[in-house]
Enzyme design. Structure first.
Site, PDB file in Angstrom:
ATOM      1  N   LYS A 179      54.481  44.315  49.126  1.00 23.06           N
ATOM      2  CA  LYS A 179      55.539  44.538  49.895  1.00 23.06           C
ATOM      3  C   LYS A 179      56.719  43.578  48.908  1.00 23.06           C
ATOM      4  O   LYS A 179      56.504  42.331  48.894  1.00 23.06           O
ATOM      5  CB  LYS A 179      55.287  42.923  50.998  1.00 23.06           C
ATOM      6  CG  LYS A 179      56.406  42.916  51.894  1.00 23.06           C
ATOM      7  CD  LYS A 179      57.399  41.474  51.867  1.00 23.06           C
ATOM      8  CE  LYS A 179      59.179  41.820  52.527  1.00 23.06           C
ATOM      9  NZ  LYS A 179      59.185  39.989  52.316  1.00 23.06           N
ATOM     10  N   SER A 180      58.106  43.725  48.907  1.00 22.49           N
ATOM     11  CA  SER A 180      59.716  43.896  49.566  1.00 22.49           C
ATOM     12  C   SER A 180      60.264  44.350  49.356  1.00 22.49           C
ATOM     13  O   SER A 180      60.273  45.401  50.298  1.00 22.49           O
ATOM     14  CB  SER A 180      59.414  44.062  47.002  1.00 22.49           C
ATOM     15  OG  SER A 180      60.868  43.480  46.585  1.00 22.49           O
ATOM     16  N   TYR A 211      52.027  43.711  63.017  1.00 23.24           N
ATOM     17  CA  TYR A 211      53.611  42.892  62.492  1.00 23.24           C
ATOM     18  C   TYR A 211      54.961  43.216  63.061  1.00 23.24           C
ATOM     19  O   TYR A 211      56.094  42.573  62.885  1.00 23.24           O
ATOM     20  CB  TYR A 211      54.058  43.765  61.117  1.00 23.24           C
ATOM     21  CG  TYR A 211      52.212  43.764  60.311  1.00 23.24           C
ATOM     22  CD1 TYR A 211      51.568  42.772  59.559  1.00 23.24           C
ATOM     23  CD2 TYR A 211      52.204  45.275  58.888  1.00 23.24           C
ATOM     24  CE1 TYR A 211      50.152  42.724  59.171  1.00 23.24           C
ATOM     25  CE2 TYR A 211      51.416  44.807  58.048  1.00 23.24           C
ATOM     26  CZ  TYR A 211      50.271  44.071  58.295  1.00 23.24           C
ATOM     27  OH  TYR A 211      49.312  43.642  57.342  1.00 23.24           O
ATOM     28  N   ASN A 267      57.495  47.510  40.931  1.00 27.58           N
ATOM     29  CA  ASN A 267      56.302  47.804  42.042  1.00 27.58           C
ATOM     30  C   ASN A 267      55.790  48.495  41.775  1.00 27.58           C
ATOM     31  O   ASN A 267      54.553  48.840  41.818  1.00 27.58           O
ATOM     32  CB  ASN A 267      56.343  46.484  42.767  1.00 27.58           C
ATOM     33  CG  ASN A 267      56.592  45.373  43.249  1.00 27.58           C
ATOM     34  OD1 ASN A 267      56.574  44.687  42.127  1.00 27.58           O
ATOM     35  ND2 ASN A 267      56.815  44.814  44.509  1.00 27.58           N
ATOM     36  N   ILE A 278      48.848  47.459  47.556  1.00 27.00           N
ATOM     37  CA  ILE A 278      50.709  47.916  48.635  1.00 27.00           C
ATOM     38  C   ILE A 278      51.468  46.518  49.136  1.00 27.00           C
ATOM     39  O   ILE A 278      51.570  45.746  50.214  1.00 27.00           O
ATOM     40  CB  ILE A 278      49.553  48.178  50.044  1.00 27.00           C
ATOM     41  CG1 ILE A 278      48.836  46.410  50.556  1.00 27.00           C
ATOM     42  CG2 ILE A 278      49.212  49.388  50.509  1.00 27.00           C
ATOM     43  CD1 ILE A 278      48.285  46.345  52.250  1.00 27.00           C
ATOM     44  N   ARG A 324      63.195  45.567  43.047  1.00 24.30           N
ATOM     45  CA  ARG A 324      61.338  44.785  43.146  1.00 24.30           C
ATOM     46  C   ARG A 324      60.332  45.761  43.753  1.00 24.30           C
ATOM     47  O   ARG A 324      59.392  45.917  43.316  1.00 24.30           O
ATOM     48  CB  ARG A 324      61.150  43.496  43.520  1.00 24.30           C
ATOM     49  CG  ARG A 324      61.826  42.576  42.656  1.00 24.30           C
ATOM     50  CD  ARG A 324      61.814  40.833  43.767  1.00 24.30           C
ATOM     51  NE  ARG A 324      62.080  40.845  44.988  1.00 24.30           N
ATOM     52  CZ  ARG A 324      63.381  39.835  45.152  1.00 24.30           C
ATOM     53  NH1 ARG A 324      64.327  40.671  44.373  1.00 24.30           N
ATOM     54  NH2 ARG A 324      64.100  40.240  46.522  1.00 24.30           N
TER      55      ARG A 324
HETATM   56  N1  LIG Z   1      44.987  43.596  56.030  1.00 23.48           N
HETATM   57  C1  LIG Z   1      45.307  42.049  56.292  1.00 23.48           C
HETATM   58  O1  LIG Z   1      44.705  41.067  57.160  1.00 23.48           O
HETATM   59  C2  LIG Z   1      46.836  41.944  55.390  1.00 23.48           C
HETATM   60  C3  LIG Z   1      47.389  40.722  55.582  1.00 23.48           C
HETATM   61  C4  LIG Z   1      48.163  40.352  54.770  1.00 23.48           C
HETATM   62  C5  LIG Z   1      49.174  41.222  54.502  1.00 23.48           C
HETATM   63  N2  LIG Z   1      49.163  43.230  54.520  1.00 23.48           N
HETATM   64  C6  LIG Z   1      49.193  43.531  53.894  1.00 23.48           C
HETATM   65  O2  LIG Z   1      49.523  43.692  52.618  1.00 23.48           O
HETATM   66  C7  LIG Z   1      51.165  43.821  52.693  1.00 23.48           C
HETATM   67  C8  LIG Z   1      51.009  42.908  50.933  1.00 23.48           C
HETATM   68  O3  LIG Z   1      50.806  41.642  51.235  1.00 23.48           O
HETATM   69  P1  LIG Z   1      51.941  40.043  51.470  1.00 23.48           P
HETATM   70  O4  LIG Z   1      53.572  40.957  52.049  1.00 23.48           O
HETATM   71  O5  LIG Z   1      50.891  39.336  51.668  1.00 23.48           O
HETATM   72  O6  LIG Z   1      52.087  39.518  49.635  1.00 23.48           O
HETATM   73  P2  LIG Z   1      53.002  40.436  48.493  1.00 23.48           P
HETATM   74  O7  LIG Z   1      53.024  42.024  48.658  1.00 23.48           O
HETATM   75  O8  LIG Z   1      51.285  39.833  47.878  1.00 23.48           O
HETATM   76  O9  LIG Z   1      54.085  39.280  48.231  1.00 23.48           O
HETATM   77  C9  LIG Z   1      54.628  39.660  48.916  1.00 23.48           C
HETATM   78  C10 LIG Z   1      56.001  38.668  47.966  1.00 23.48           C
HETATM   79  O10 LIG Z   1      56.059  39.194  46.462  1.00 23.48           O
HETATM   80  C11 LIG Z   1      57.712  38.838  46.413  1.00 23.48           C
HETATM   81  N3  LIG Z   1      57.411  39.950  45.027  1.00 23.48           N
HETATM   82  C12 LIG Z   1      56.967  41.448  45.732  1.00 23.48           C
HETATM   83  N4  LIG Z   1      57.404  41.988  44.182  1.00 23.48           N
HETATM   84  C13 LIG Z   1      57.862  41.045  43.350  1.00 23.48           C
HETATM   85  C14 LIG Z   1      58.720  41.353  42.159  1.00 23.48           C
HETATM   86  N5  LIG Z   1      58.427  42.193  41.714  1.00 23.48           N
HETATM   87  N6  LIG Z   1      59.000  40.526  41.872  1.00 23.48           N
HETATM   88  C15 LIG Z   1      59.386  39.108  42.007  1.00 23.48           C
HETATM   89  N7  LIG Z   1      59.148  39.398  44.056  1.00 23.48           N
HETATM   90  C16 LIG Z   1      57.999  39.927  44.183  1.00 23.48           C
HETATM   91  C17 LIG Z   1      58.193  39.586  47.841  1.00 23.48           C
HETATM   92  O11 LIG Z   1      59.350  39.139  47.935  1.00 23.48           O
HETATM   93  P3  LIG Z   1      60.338  39.905  48.244  1.00 23.48           P
HETATM   94  O12 LIG Z   1      60.478  40.507  49.586  1.00 23.48           O
HETATM   95  O13 LIG Z   1      62.170  39.055  48.174  1.00 23.48           O
HETATM   96  O14 LIG Z   1      60.187  40.726  47.439  1.00 23.48           O
HETATM   97  C18 LIG Z   1      57.440  38.709  49.320  1.00 23.48           C
HETATM   98  O15 LIG Z   1      58.219  37.254  49.238  1.00 23.48           O
HETATM   99  C19 LIG Z   1      51.867  42.910  53.367  1.00 23.48           C
HETATM  100  O16 LIG Z   1      52.938  43.411  53.355  1.00 23.48           O
HETATM  101  C20 LIG Z   1      50.687  43.730  54.384  1.00 23.48           C
HETATM  102  O17 LIG Z   1      51.399  44.726  54.534  1.00 23.48           O
HETATM  103  C21 LIG Z   1      47.250  42.456  54.943  1.00 23.48           C
END
Ligand SMILES: NC(=O)c1ccc[n+]([C@@H]2O[C@H](COP(=O)([O-])OP(=O)(O)OC[C@H]3O[C@@H](n4cnc5c(N)ncnc54)[C@H](OP(=O)(O)O)[C@@H]3O)[C@@H](O)[C@H]2O)c1
Length: 272
Positions: free
Chosen positions: A228-229, A42, A238, A226, A234
């Site tokens: 992300k926001s 990252y 969460n 986990i 938000r």
């Molecule tokens: N191990 C792996 O290969 C791998 C791959 C991908 C991800 N990850 C980890 O998993 C974490 C989470 O996955 P992700 O970031 O892909 O997706 P996610 O957490 O499912 O979704 C993040 C998105 O949702 C929005 N969001 C978050 N909370 C919200 C809420 N309460 N209301 C409305 N929108 C909301 C965020 O926008 P805002 O920021 O604007 O709120 C962002 O655009 C990553 O950050 C990373 O640490 C690991």
């Protein structure tokens, strides 16, 4: 993870980088997050480290109260001579003397070095550099190979959301005695999760948001999440998942949204 407790709600940090990223992670720690998920890939371990240092200096939390996860890339796969320097470099960027959990980010099966990598990583637990080790994006086949070598990863971080819930893959993780940490737990916008009746009905009954309902569904299935926001409001939303619950009927309705599709990236064809 014998003797190591992982908080069930963590902050994802993919795309939280630089000063803005550090501010976002700091806000999350101040709001009560005690689990942060980062990775070498990252490019933000320094920003996460800055946020942690600030929060520690301000007395927001103690190091013992924080569960810090990181992951390393494919070029570090191999024996201890590769894995240990990779972990030490992460710790330097994070500015901490140990990580609570370090994961092999992707198995990269074409390299065929993930078994020896896991052995080397597991060996780091006794050095105190890491409190626990684990894997990410490991399928049943990869977990089987580890088990044949006597290695049992206590956690597999994989992509799970209501539409791509990969029940078979999750069952394999559980069969190996590991916990599922759900990444991208909220689900991509194009899946249209927020318009599905099972979700809108639960939102209407509970008065919670779509994201809270989805995250609560994960928790009730025993997964770690986990999300992300970057936004403090938000982030707070969460984290507020324990003051309501979903009924068995609501859980079953969300389970039924699974369309049998897999994650957006599959470890047989993707890795870094
Ligand atoms: N191990 C792996 O290969 C791998 C791959 C991908 C991800 N990850 C980890 O998993 C974490 C989470 O996955 P992700 O970031 O892909 O997706 P996610 O957490 O499912 O979704 C993040 C998105 O949702 C929005 N969001 C978050 N909370 C919200 C809420 N309460 N209301 C409305 N929108 C909301 C965020 O926008 P805002 O920021 O604007 O709120 C962002 O655009 C990553 O950050 C990373 O640490 C690991």
């Amino acid at each position: 993870m014998a003797g190591v407790e992982m908080p069930r709600i963590g902050l994802g940090t993919w795309r939280l980088a630089g000063e803005e990223g550090a501010d976002a992670v700091h806000a999350a720690l101040a709001a009560g997050y005690r689990h942060v998920d980062t990775a070498e890939n990252y490019g933000n371990e320094d920003a996460v480290g800055l946020a942690v240092a600030r929060a520690l200096a301000e007395g927001v939390l103690t190091r013992d109260e924080l569960f810090l996860t990181t992951k390393f890339n494919r070029e570090h796969h191999g024996g201890p001579e590769r894995v240990r320097p990779a972990v030490e470099a992460s710790l330097r960027r994070l500015g901490v003397d140990h990580a609570d959990l370090v994961l092999i980010h992707w198995p990269n099966p074409e390299q065929d070095r993930y078994v020896e990598t896991a052995a080397a990583l597991a060996g780091l637990v006794e050095t105190g550099l890491i409190r626990a080790w684990g894997v990410s994006n490991f399928t049943a086949e990869h977990l089987d190979r580890l088990a044949e070598a006597g290695l049992r990863a206590p956690v597999d971080q994989i992509q799970v959301d209501p539409v791509a819930a990969i029940p078979g893959w999750q069952a394999a993780v559980h069969a190996h005695g590991a916990v599922v940490t759900a990444y991208s737990p909220i689900g991509r916008a194009e899946l249209g999760i927020e318009t599905r009746e099972a979700i809108t009905a639960a939102v209407a009954r509970t008065g919670r948001t779509v994201q809270q309902v989805v995250l609560r569904w994960h928790l009730q299935h025993g997964r770690v999440v986990i999300p992300k926001s970057a936004d403090p409001a938000r982030q707070a939303e969460n984290l507020d998942l324990l003051s309501f619950s979903l009924t068995p009927v609501e859980m079953a309705g969300i389970d039924a949204l699974d369309d049998g599709s897999g994650p957006r990236q599959h470890p047989e064809t993707f890795g870094h």
